[in-house]
Design an enzyme around this catalytic site. Structure first.
Site, PDB file in Angstrom:
ATOM      1  N   LYS A  55       0.857  -1.183   0.000  1.00  0.00           N
ATOM      2  CA  LYS A  55       0.000   0.000   0.000  1.00  0.00           C
ATOM      3  C   LYS A  55       0.897   1.238   0.000  1.00  0.00           C
ATOM      4  CE  LYS A  55      -1.635   3.104   2.461  1.00  0.00           C
ATOM      5  NZ  LYS A  55      -1.657   4.186   1.477  1.00  0.00           N
ATOM      6  N   GLU A  64       9.421   1.194  10.687  1.00  0.00           N
ATOM      7  CA  GLU A  64      10.453   2.224  10.451  1.00  0.00           C
ATOM      8  C   GLU A  64       9.741   3.548  10.618  1.00  0.00           C
ATOM      9  OE1 GLU A  64      13.570   1.752   9.986  1.00  0.00           O
ATOM     10  OE2 GLU A  64      13.741  -0.338   9.364  1.00  0.00           O
ATOM     11  N   CYS A  69      13.360  10.729   7.220  1.00  0.00           N
ATOM     12  CA  CYS A  69      13.323  10.325   8.634  1.00  0.00           C
ATOM     13  C   CYS A  69      14.691  10.461   9.278  1.00  0.00           C
ATOM     14  CB  CYS A  69      12.840   8.891   8.727  1.00  0.00           C
ATOM     15  SG  CYS A  69      13.786   7.802   7.658  1.00  0.00           S
ATOM     16  N   GLU A 117       9.758  16.259  14.695  1.00  0.00           N
ATOM     17  CA  GLU A 117      10.381  16.187  13.365  1.00  0.00           C
ATOM     18  C   GLU A 117       9.976  17.426  12.557  1.00  0.00           C
ATOM     19  OE1 GLU A 117       8.898  12.514  11.679  1.00  0.00           O
ATOM     20  OE2 GLU A 117      10.886  12.040  10.953  1.00  0.00           O
TER      21      GLU A 117
HETATM   22  P1  NAP Z   1       2.138   8.429   7.472  1.00  0.00           P
HETATM   23  O1  NAP Z   1       1.110   9.467   7.442  1.00  0.00           O
HETATM   24  O2  NAP Z   1       2.263   7.591   8.690  1.00  0.00           O
HETATM   25  O3  NAP Z   1       1.853   7.518   6.199  1.00  0.00           O
HETATM   26  C1  NAP Z   1       2.636   6.381   5.905  1.00  0.00           C
HETATM   27  C2  NAP Z   1       1.769   5.367   5.189  1.00  0.00           C
HETATM   28  O4  NAP Z   1       0.755   4.912   6.082  1.00  0.00           O
HETATM   29  C3  NAP Z   1       1.041   5.950   3.985  1.00  0.00           C
HETATM   30  O5  NAP Z   1       0.953   4.953   2.991  1.00  0.00           O
HETATM   31  C4  NAP Z   1      -0.326   6.263   4.547  1.00  0.00           C
HETATM   32  O6  NAP Z   1      -1.330   6.276   3.569  1.00  0.00           O
HETATM   33  C5  NAP Z   1      -0.506   5.074   5.473  1.00  0.00           C
HETATM   34  N1  NAP Z   1      -1.515   5.233   6.504  1.00  0.00           N
HETATM   35  C6  NAP Z   1      -1.957   6.362   7.092  1.00  0.00           C
HETATM   36  N2  NAP Z   1      -2.911   6.052   8.007  1.00  0.00           N
HETATM   37  C7  NAP Z   1      -3.061   4.698   7.984  1.00  0.00           C
HETATM   38  C8  NAP Z   1      -3.883   3.771   8.670  1.00  0.00           C
HETATM   39  N3  NAP Z   1      -4.741   4.156   9.607  1.00  0.00           N
HETATM   40  N4  NAP Z   1      -3.770   2.457   8.375  1.00  0.00           N
HETATM   41  C9  NAP Z   1      -2.904   2.042   7.450  1.00  0.00           C
HETATM   42  N5  NAP Z   1      -2.097   2.862   6.756  1.00  0.00           N
HETATM   43  C10 NAP Z   1      -2.168   4.176   7.031  1.00  0.00           C
HETATM   44  O7  NAP Z   1       3.591   8.993   7.182  1.00  0.00           O
HETATM   45  P2  NAP Z   1       4.031   9.930   5.983  1.00  0.00           P
HETATM   46  O8  NAP Z   1       3.623  11.312   6.292  1.00  0.00           O
HETATM   47  O9  NAP Z   1       3.620   9.335   4.692  1.00  0.00           O
HETATM   48  O10 NAP Z   1       5.618   9.784   6.061  1.00  0.00           O
HETATM   49  C11 NAP Z   1       6.410  10.591   6.861  1.00  0.00           C
HETATM   50  C12 NAP Z   1       6.834   9.853   8.102  1.00  0.00           C
HETATM   51  O11 NAP Z   1       7.500   8.653   7.731  1.00  0.00           O
HETATM   52  C13 NAP Z   1       7.833  10.634   8.908  1.00  0.00           C
HETATM   53  O12 NAP Z   1       7.522  10.542  10.269  1.00  0.00           O
HETATM   54  C14 NAP Z   1       9.150   9.936   8.605  1.00  0.00           C
HETATM   55  O13 NAP Z   1      10.112  10.101   9.610  1.00  0.00           O
HETATM   56  C15 NAP Z   1       8.709   8.530   8.462  1.00  0.00           C
HETATM   57  N6  NAP Z   1       9.683   7.759   7.702  1.00  0.00           N
HETATM   58  C16 NAP Z   1      10.425   6.834   8.357  1.00  0.00           C
HETATM   59  C17 NAP Z   1      11.395   6.122   7.680  1.00  0.00           C
HETATM   60  C18 NAP Z   1      12.225   5.103   8.384  1.00  0.00           C
HETATM   61  O14 NAP Z   1      12.892   4.326   7.698  1.00  0.00           O
HETATM   62  N7  NAP Z   1      12.249   5.065   9.704  1.00  0.00           N
HETATM   63  C19 NAP Z   1      11.589   6.341   6.311  1.00  0.00           C
HETATM   64  C20 NAP Z   1      10.797   7.296   5.661  1.00  0.00           C
HETATM   65  C21 NAP Z   1       9.839   7.988   6.377  1.00  0.00           C
HETATM   66  P3  NAP Z   1      -1.745   7.605   2.788  1.00  0.00           P
HETATM   67  O15 NAP Z   1      -0.506   8.380   2.503  1.00  0.00           O
HETATM   68  O16 NAP Z   1      -2.383   7.068   1.565  1.00  0.00           O
HETATM   69  O17 NAP Z   1      -2.664   8.339   3.670  1.00  0.00           O
END
Ligand code: NAP
Length: 539
Positions: A233, A308, A342, A439
């Protein structure tokens, strides 16, 4: 589903994040460009972006449907979701907006495919993965263009992500052949003890928008190598790169159902993955808040979980650092992907003896960074992903300045408008400010002053996050001491770019569970089975 290049109302784009929330709670809302009646404030898509999109379309890599059981599929109710170019605010494509039903079918396909895929030999899986890698590299430019188009990162950076992302597939192809078991010396002479490593089963892989390719290949490569099948997804903000990569997986000969892609209603898709007893593993990259929900939701069916999550990376510059190396490393660690990674340096801790000199050198370097559309020549910083991201940066900066921080460079929206933000340096930050506790996810470098090595370690570790960290020093002894003391999964010493497919990536504390990449990343997709062979007496 049509690929559309219609210009959209930029004011409605400003409301994307709230529209996104609304869309999640109701499936019946009209497309977001129909939700508001504000006067149009349009900017025409640049001819470059337009022709790139149509080239991609004719090369067959601009996919807009989900992938279920090897077939491209619309959402069952025909709903679509728009994908935007963050540099212009214009829509690139309408993709299928899927939910629980499509996800259940994708899980069923993955479960079905698992029966045969898990029985293939490591050599067979390795060959197909290698083919996929070759195709990803052969289409490097198109994939990079797609990424720049939907995510905004500069083309050169996007090319780098294709190398990095494809690297996980190549590494997994090689590592597939090295999933060894063990023979344990038995405590009784008539027994033989073996350890087998077997695939965990169907994997649900949920990924964010900031690395539209690499976050997928980092999960799917090892999963397939181990004999698992996957339901991916991708983020609704950047599904096009994921779909193009999936198309190349099909072209490589990876069997139908082994790789499925659904996107759209995130909570519905997530709930379907969590509820299914057939999904044996959830691997997630994204925000800590969503990660915690997925971890809790996995408890019901006791799934294996890898997370992650978000970071709050310290970047520690000691008095004895080489200033040029420290500036170069900080630039890379802070401003890559417009600060939206991240592992981006979130707090730059500078020892008092070098503070002024470092701040000046950093400002001089940041001043030279060219901001613009990722397709522009020499551009090193693109737009932020959306209006909500810009607002978050503004809020954190406002909180910091209201508490005494000083903007030394930038500090406002870029004259290019829209979601472009000036590369910013802010001084006199302290640990009580929100900017050093959350962040930033934007191009803002907060400088904090410290006195001693012990202070630096204490400040650096004073957070629930524990992903990336950076240390700049010329002392070998200090580099060891500090690297050991930092409560972080990754430490870069005199280096700002440390991610590679051959090394383990993952966080301490609330930055996550498990590791991705390297031999350690394979274990996340394997079960350990102990076999005791008894009654070995002579016949
Ligand atoms: P996010 O809002 O948590 O979204 C990540 C994924 O989860 C997206 O595909 C999102 O879908 C999905 N999602 C959201 N709500 C969900 C739910 N209730 N059930 C299942 N899936 C759900 O994060 P983001 O804003 O895309 O990414 C930024 C974050 O990722 C930052 O905090 C960053 O630090 C972290 N990150 C961590 C790493 C690592 O390796 N540790 C690497 C990259 C990024 P939709 O987008 O379609 O809503």
């Amino acid at each position: 589903m049509a690929v559309s290049f219609a210009a959209v109302n930029l004011r409605t784009m400003a409301l994307r994040s709230s529209s996104k929330l609304l869309r999640r709670s109701s499936h019946l809302l009209p497309p977001i460009h129909m939700q508001h009646s504000a006067p149009p404030l349009t900017r025409k898509i640049s001819m470059d972006a337009r022709s790139i999109a149509s080239q991609l379309n004719s090369s067959g890599l601009l996919k807009t449907q989900g992938l279920i059981g090897g077939k491209w599929s619309d959402s069952y109710d025909g709903k679509t979701i728009k994908v935007y170019n963050p540099a212009t605010g214009e829509s690139i494509a309408d993709v299928a907006c899927m939910g629980g039903k499509e996800t259940n079918d994708a899980i069923a396909s993955a479960y079905d495919a698992y029966r045969s895929w898990s029985k293939t030999t490591a050599a067979e899986r390795s060959k197909l993965l290698r083919k996929w890698y070759d195709l990803l590299m052969a289409h490097k430019e198109e994939l990079a263009q797609l990424m720049t188009l939907e995510q905004g990162k500069p083309l050169k950076e996007a090319m780098g992500e294709v190398n990095y992302g494809a690297g996980f597939i190549e590494f997994s192809a090689e590592e597939a052949k090295r999933i060894y078991g063990d023979i344990i010396p038995a405590p009784m002479s008539d027994r033989r003890l073996f350890v087998l490593k077997q695939p965990v089963g169907v994997v649900g892989a949920i990924t964010p928008w900031n690395f539209p390719l690499a976050m997928i290949t980092r999960k799917v490569g090892p999963a397939l190598a181990c004999g698992c099948t996957v339901v991916i997804k991708p983020s609704e903000l950047t599904p096009l790169t994921a779909l193009a990569a999936a198309e190349l997986a099909i072209q490589a000969g990876i069997p139908p159902g082994a790789v499925n892609v659904v996107m759209g209603n995130a909570p519905e898709i997530g709930d379907a993955l969590l509820a299914s007893p057939q999904v044996r593993k959830i691997t997630f990259t994204g925000s800590t808040a969503v990660g915690k929900k997925l971890m809790a939701g996995s408890a019901e069916t006791v799934k294996k979980v890898s997370l992650e999550l978000g970071g709050n990376a310290p970047c520690i510059i000691f008095d004895d650092a080489d200033i040029d190396i420290a500036v170069k490393g900080t630039l890379a660690a802070k401003y890559r992907n417009s600060g939206q990674t991240c592992v981006c340096a979130n707090r730059i801790l500078v020892q008092e003896g070098i503070y002024d000199k470092f701040a000046k050198a950093l400002i001089d370097a940041v001043r030279n960074m060219k901001v613009g559309d990722g397709f522009g020549e020499d551009v090193v910083q693109g737009p932020l992903i959306n209006e909500a991201a810009v607002e978050k940066v503004e809020t954190l900066l406002q909180d910091a300045t209201s508490k005494g921080a000083k903007v030394m460079l930038g500090g406002k929206r870029h004259s290019l408008g829209f979601t472009f933000y000036e590369p910013t340096v802010v001084g006199d930050v302290n640990s009580d400010m929100r900017i050093s506790r959350e962040e930033v996810f934007g191009p803002v470098a907060p400088l904090l002053r410290f006195k001693t090595e012990e202070d630096a370690i204490r400040i650096a570790n004073d957070t629930n996050a524990g992903l990336g960290s950076y240390v700049f020093t010329n002392s070998i002894q200090r580099s060891w001491r500090v690297a050991e003391a930092l409560e972080y999964g990754l430490v870069g010493v005199n280096e700002g770019v440390i991610s590679t497919e051959v090394a383990p990536f993952g966080g301490f504390k609330q930055s996550g569970l498990g590791r991705e990449g390297s031999k350690y990343g394979m274990d996340e997709y394997l079960e350990i089975k102990y076999v005791c062979l008894g009654n070995m007496k002579k016949e």
